[in-house]
Design an enzyme around this catalytic site. Sequence first.
Site, PDB file in Angstrom:
ATOM      1  N   ARG A  64       0.856  -1.202   0.000  1.00  0.00           N
ATOM      2  CA  ARG A  64       0.000   0.000   0.000  1.00  0.00           C
ATOM      3  C   ARG A  64       0.883   1.240   0.000  1.00  0.00           C
ATOM      4  O   ARG A  64       0.608   2.212  -0.680  1.00  0.00           O
ATOM      5  CB  ARG A  64      -0.949   0.014   1.210  1.00  0.00           C
ATOM      6  CG  ARG A  64      -1.669   1.345   1.349  1.00  0.00           C
ATOM      7  CD  ARG A  64      -2.878   1.365   2.295  1.00  0.00           C
ATOM      8  NE  ARG A  64      -2.760   0.513   3.454  1.00  0.00           N
ATOM      9  CZ  ARG A  64      -1.954   0.745   4.508  1.00  0.00           C
ATOM     10  NH1 ARG A  64      -1.209   1.840   4.553  1.00  0.00           N
ATOM     11  NH2 ARG A  64      -1.902  -0.102   5.510  1.00  0.00           N
ATOM     12  N   TYR A 121     -16.737  17.087 -15.604  1.00  0.00           N
ATOM     13  CA  TYR A 121     -17.069  15.656 -15.653  1.00  0.00           C
ATOM     14  C   TYR A 121     -18.058  15.363 -14.516  1.00  0.00           C
ATOM     15  O   TYR A 121     -17.854  15.791 -13.373  1.00  0.00           O
ATOM     16  CB  TYR A 121     -15.783  14.844 -15.482  1.00  0.00           C
ATOM     17  CG  TYR A 121     -16.020  13.369 -15.290  1.00  0.00           C
ATOM     18  CD1 TYR A 121     -16.518  12.591 -16.329  1.00  0.00           C
ATOM     19  CD2 TYR A 121     -15.760  12.760 -14.067  1.00  0.00           C
ATOM     20  CE1 TYR A 121     -16.746  11.241 -16.150  1.00  0.00           C
ATOM     21  CE2 TYR A 121     -15.983  11.409 -13.886  1.00  0.00           C
ATOM     22  CZ  TYR A 121     -16.477  10.655 -14.935  1.00  0.00           C
ATOM     23  OH  TYR A 121     -16.700   9.317 -14.749  1.00  0.00           O
ATOM     24  N   LYS A 218      -8.552   6.314 -19.408  1.00  0.00           N
ATOM     25  CA  LYS A 218      -8.900   6.812 -20.732  1.00  0.00           C
ATOM     26  C   LYS A 218      -7.696   6.717 -21.674  1.00  0.00           C
ATOM     27  O   LYS A 218      -7.239   5.616 -21.944  1.00  0.00           O
ATOM     28  CB  LYS A 218      -9.463   8.230 -20.600  1.00  0.00           C
ATOM     29  CG  LYS A 218     -10.487   8.393 -19.456  1.00  0.00           C
ATOM     30  CD  LYS A 218     -11.760   7.599 -19.655  1.00  0.00           C
ATOM     31  CE  LYS A 218     -12.662   7.540 -18.426  1.00  0.00           C
ATOM     32  NZ  LYS A 218     -12.952   8.792 -17.757  1.00  0.00           N
TER      33      LYS A 218
HETATM   34  C1  LIG Z   1     -13.487   9.275 -16.538  1.00  0.00           C
HETATM   35  C2  LIG Z   1     -13.112  10.631 -16.058  1.00  0.00           C
HETATM   36  C3  LIG Z   1     -12.828  10.861 -14.697  1.00  0.00           C
HETATM   37  C4  LIG Z   1     -12.982   9.789 -13.632  1.00  0.00           C
HETATM   38  O1  LIG Z   1     -12.073   8.768 -13.768  1.00  0.00           O
HETATM   39  P1  LIG Z   1     -12.352   7.211 -13.353  1.00  0.00           P
HETATM   40  O2  LIG Z   1     -11.099   6.544 -13.762  1.00  0.00           O
HETATM   41  O3  LIG Z   1     -13.574   6.791 -14.123  1.00  0.00           O
HETATM   42  O4  LIG Z   1     -12.600   7.218 -11.886  1.00  0.00           O
HETATM   43  C5  LIG Z   1     -12.415  12.135 -14.333  1.00  0.00           C
HETATM   44  N1  LIG Z   1     -12.312  13.130 -15.236  1.00  0.00           N
HETATM   45  C6  LIG Z   1     -12.582  12.949 -16.538  1.00  0.00           C
HETATM   46  C7  LIG Z   1     -12.449  14.091 -17.485  1.00  0.00           C
HETATM   47  C8  LIG Z   1     -12.999  11.708 -16.994  1.00  0.00           C
HETATM   48  O5  LIG Z   1     -13.294  11.540 -18.292  1.00  0.00           O
END
Ligand SMILES: *Cc1c(COP(=O)(O)O)cnc(C)c1O
Length: 411
Positions: A64, A121, A218
Amino acid sequence: MTTTSSDHGSEHPDWTRTGFSTRAIHAGQDPDPTTGAVVPPIHQVSTYKQDGVGGLRGGYEYSRSANPTRTALEEALAAAESGGLDPARGFAFASGLAAEDTLLRAVLRPGDHVVVPDDAYGGTYRLIARVFGPWGVEHTPVDLGDVEAVRAAIRPETRVVWVETPTNPLLGVSDVAALAEVAHDAGALLVVDNTFATPYLQQPLALGADVVVHSTTKYIGGHSDVVGGALVVAAGARLPGGLESPAGGTDVAGAVGFHQNSSGAVAGPFDAWLTLRGLKTLAVRMDRHQANAAAVADFLAGHRAVTAVLYPGLASHPGHDVAARQMRGFGGMVSFRAGSEEKALAVCAQTQVFTLAESLGGVESLIEHPGRMTHGSVAGTSLEVPDDLVRLSVGIEDVTDLVADLEQALA
Ligand SMILES: *Cc1c(COP(=O)(O)O)cnc(C)c1O
């Protein structure tokens, strides 16, 4: 080029002075000193043998607190965001929202105030409004394209100005350098969610940001096979409002490190390894993503069934000039309006190459209806998105197939 000796005697360039892809492929990722493995291994381990009590090898004690695969990712992400600057610190988390949660807990206290984008978001807004709200943190949604409106929203208790550019899903663009000045004049931190642009296309720390946030789920992961998040903290960033870190001191990186270990929402070793693998090809993928997105945006702009196209690369986009100045390219996300919710839903149901799914940034093209899908959490708030909006994550397939698919779906 200056060179640096690593622990096992081999020399390599100072990665912070090399180009983006060289950093992304090499920083934090020296060949394994015992075997020469050129890729950092997946250290699927929870604990580490000590050479006598407190005799840690390389500082590793418990996974951790630190794990070598995660360390490799954290160093690579820090290098990716801070090329040419004093070295930033990277932190990898189990998701983008886990990263955001840890950052906000590290820098805010009850009674503090945050300025948030009025098209943030949805998950970020939900976290700030509905999780932090009950703990006494207030927020004001503002159009970040309007720098004077941001200045007017600042209160004596404002500790964070949260920026997303381009925004999800409306592709709004804001001027990071101008907003950094406003935040710093108020003694607040400027935090930039750089998920859409990626460190290849935009480097907020060089524009004055204190912290960069990523959903590595992403573009950085890039293959729709891992959920993760990251924070990159600028060298020298100080906690706002005279706050002291529970770990002692006033540096943001120290406070984030304390909270990462204390709350424990860390990236696991396999997730860190997949994310690191994605990061290596980020630049070549982004080049193709944005070439395809530009072609798709042009096609949509000329289609009679489309009432508006939202893409910063179009000269008609209100943020085009700012985007051209602060980004290396305009990215792979395109949103458009279909005239009615019914038509938007019909397009989403008709595509065959674009897959109907949430998320974005993978090699495959995705289509979604934000109002009913990703942004359902902001329905009924000032952040509600238009019901005829369709969001595309343009993948790296052959662009003629992507355009043909949209053509048949719109017909
Ligand atoms: C998807 C997303 C998040 C959140 O991320 P997770 O990995 O789904 O927790 C935050 N900001 C933006 C712009 C996103 O597209």
